[in-house]
Enzyme design. Structure first.
Site, PDB file in Angstrom:
ATOM      1  N   LEU A   1       0.809  -1.216   0.000  1.00 27.23           N
ATOM      2  CA  LEU A   1       0.000   0.000   0.000  1.00 27.23           C
ATOM      3  C   LEU A   1       0.843   1.267   0.000  1.00 27.23           C
ATOM      4  CD1 LEU A   1      -2.714  -1.061   2.602  1.00 27.23           C
ATOM      5  CD2 LEU A   1      -2.697  -1.428   0.131  1.00 27.23           C
TER       6      LEU A   1
ATOM      7  N   SER B   1       0.235   5.916  -0.486  1.00 29.60           N
ATOM      8  CA  SER B   1      -0.695   6.979  -0.087  1.00 29.60           C
ATOM      9  C   SER B   1      -1.920   7.059  -0.995  1.00 29.60           C
ATOM     10  CB  SER B   1       0.018   8.336  -0.049  1.00 29.60           C
ATOM     11  OG  SER B   1       0.588   8.646  -1.301  1.00 29.60           O
ATOM     12  N   GLY B   2      -1.821   6.539  -2.214  1.00 31.63           N
ATOM     13  CA  GLY B   2      -3.000   6.475  -3.072  1.00 31.63           C
ATOM     14  C   GLY B   2      -4.050   5.546  -2.493  1.00 31.63           C
ATOM     15  N   HIS B   3      -3.623   4.358  -2.075  1.00 31.79           N
ATOM     16  CA  HIS B   3      -4.553   3.432  -1.423  1.00 31.79           C
ATOM     17  C   HIS B   3      -5.137   4.048  -0.150  1.00 31.79           C
ATOM     18  CE1 HIS B   3      -1.766   0.402  -3.443  1.00 31.79           C
ATOM     19  NE2 HIS B   3      -2.945   0.087  -3.946  1.00 31.79           N
TER      20      HIS B   3
ATOM     21  N   GLY C   1      -9.312   3.838  -7.630  1.00 30.13           N
ATOM     22  CA  GLY C   1      -8.592   5.004  -8.112  1.00 30.13           C
ATOM     23  C   GLY C   1      -8.701   5.180  -9.615  1.00 30.13           C
TER      24      GLY C   1
ATOM     25  N   ASP D   1      -6.349   3.540 -12.740  1.00 31.68           N
ATOM     26  CA  ASP D   1      -6.720   2.304 -13.435  1.00 31.68           C
ATOM     27  C   ASP D   1      -8.066   2.524 -14.129  1.00 31.68           C
ATOM     28  OD1 ASP D   1      -4.496   0.563 -12.669  1.00 31.68           O
ATOM     29  OD2 ASP D   1      -5.270   0.834 -10.643  1.00 31.68           O
TER      30      ASP D   1
ATOM     31  N   LYS E   1       1.062   7.454  -8.328  1.00 34.46           N
ATOM     32  CA  LYS E   1       1.406   6.475  -7.298  1.00 34.46           C
ATOM     33  C   LYS E   1       1.048   5.072  -7.791  1.00 34.46           C
ATOM     34  CE  LYS E   1       2.434   9.103  -3.543  1.00 34.46           C
ATOM     35  NZ  LYS E   1       3.515   8.913  -2.572  1.00 34.46           N
ATOM     36  N   SER E   2       1.962   4.141  -7.587  1.00 31.56           N
ATOM     37  CA  SER E   2       1.734   2.753  -7.992  1.00 31.56           C
ATOM     38  C   SER E   2       2.648   1.852  -7.188  1.00 31.56           C
ATOM     39  CB  SER E   2       2.021   2.576  -9.491  1.00 31.56           C
ATOM     40  OG  SER E   2       2.036   1.206  -9.847  1.00 31.56           O
ATOM     41  N   SER E   3       2.149   0.681  -6.822  1.00 33.07           N
ATOM     42  CA  SER E   3       3.000  -0.284  -6.123  1.00 33.07           C
ATOM     43  C   SER E   3       4.189  -0.681  -6.985  1.00 33.07           C
ATOM     44  CB  SER E   3       2.179  -1.523  -5.748  1.00 33.07           C
ATOM     45  OG  SER E   3       1.102  -1.172  -4.902  1.00 33.07           O
TER      46      SER E   3
END
Length: 300
Positions: free
Chosen positions: A46, A48-50, A162, A165, A199-201
């Site tokens: 996770l 900050s976007g999540h 989000g 996607d 933001k992305s994992s």
């Protein structure tokens, strides 16, 4: 600090949601059916976007449920399923810190039980025709299947995803409408680094310097959005975006898409496209440690 209850099987998560509803109903003198459940499905690692999705869910619901499940059916054979980043301990801390009520943490055998001869999948047929669907055959079947299963298990009032996607958003909204699932699909703004990188994992695959390079993706999309009226046709617009991105020799563009934000299908016969259309892309970044697929989207 509120306790985070971790549930690793379907029976337990259903029981805990039920218990929370009864508890809140009694405490707040609300009818059981009035208790709102917010649900945030994730694949973990996770950022900050999540967390922004969880925070919004907290504002708008009585109970917040988060799932972490790296869904194997949405990965193709040559993708990064086996190496997808994971840190359940840190994820749990982050979720506890923002007051998440329940974390659903199933295994593949729970979601796709082999012993029963699992053979049921959900297909949103139109998604096979969008650019992301053509680029990743079978991906949206996997997304639609797991989201449908998670919605049936958690029965949320509101589902939070989000905007980055974008095609997943369209897929999920379509399946919820078509299958008459009583859940509101709430699309939340993309959260970005200060540089503009979404933001992305998967950003964890990149070094700091490579993340700075990747931030040019958003800047280029924004620049072309602001200058769209200087182009006379769709293809020259797409070609110039591709050309500018590939000035970085480490970038290989898979596609640039101008599509409907409702169907995800390409807008071929109108340029400039209608307001609120999606301008999105996917590219491969041949970074030092590994090849990384990056996506981004802006609204025209």
């Amino acid at each position: 600090m509120k306790e985070l209850i971790i549930c690793n099987n379907i029976k337990l998560i259903k029981e805990e949601i039920h218990k929370k509803k009864i508890e809140i109903s009694k405490r707040n003198n609300k009818e059981y059916y009035e208790i709102k459940v917010g649900f945030v499905p994730t694949m973990g690692y996770l950022h900050s976007g999540h967390i922004s999705l969880v925070e919004r869910a907290k504002l708008e619901n009585d109970i917040v449920v988060v799932s972490i499940f790296v869904n194997p059916t949405q990965f193709n054979a040559n993708e990064d399923l086996s190496s997808y980043p994971s840190d359940i301990e840190n994820d749990s801390k982050l979720l506890k810190n923002v007051g998440t009520d329940l974390l659903f943490l199933p295994t593949p055998d729970i979601m796709y039980p082999k012993e029963s001869g699992y053979s049921t999948f959900v297909t949103v047929e139109s998604m096979e025709q969008v650019m992301e669907g053509k680029s990743r055959p079978g991906h949206f079947r996997g997304v639609a299947t797991i989201v449908t299963k998670l919605l049936l298990i958690t029965t949320p009032t509101n589902l939070y995803i989000g905007q980055k996607d974008a095609m997943q958003c369209i897929c999920i909204k379509r399946l919820v409408a078509d299958l008459n699932i009583d859940t509101n699909v709430i699309i939340c703004n993309t959260i970005r680094e200060d540089t503009g990188l979404a933001k992305s994992s998967r950003n964890s695959y990149l070094s700091n310097e490579e993340q700075i390079q990747a931030s040019s993706i958003y800047k280029i999309l924004e620049s072309f959005k602001n200058n769209i009226n200087s182009f006379t046709d769709r293809q020259s617009f797409i070609n110039e975006i591709t050309k500018q991105l590939e000035q970085n020799p480490l970038f290989k563009v898979e596609y640039v898409s101008i599509a409907s934000n409702i169907t995800g299908l390409e807008i071929i016969d109108q340029f400039p496209p209608p307001k609120d259309s999606n301008l999105s892309l996917a590219l491969l970044f041949f970074a030092e440690k590994r090849k990384t697929r990056l996506i981004d989207i802006i609204i025209l």
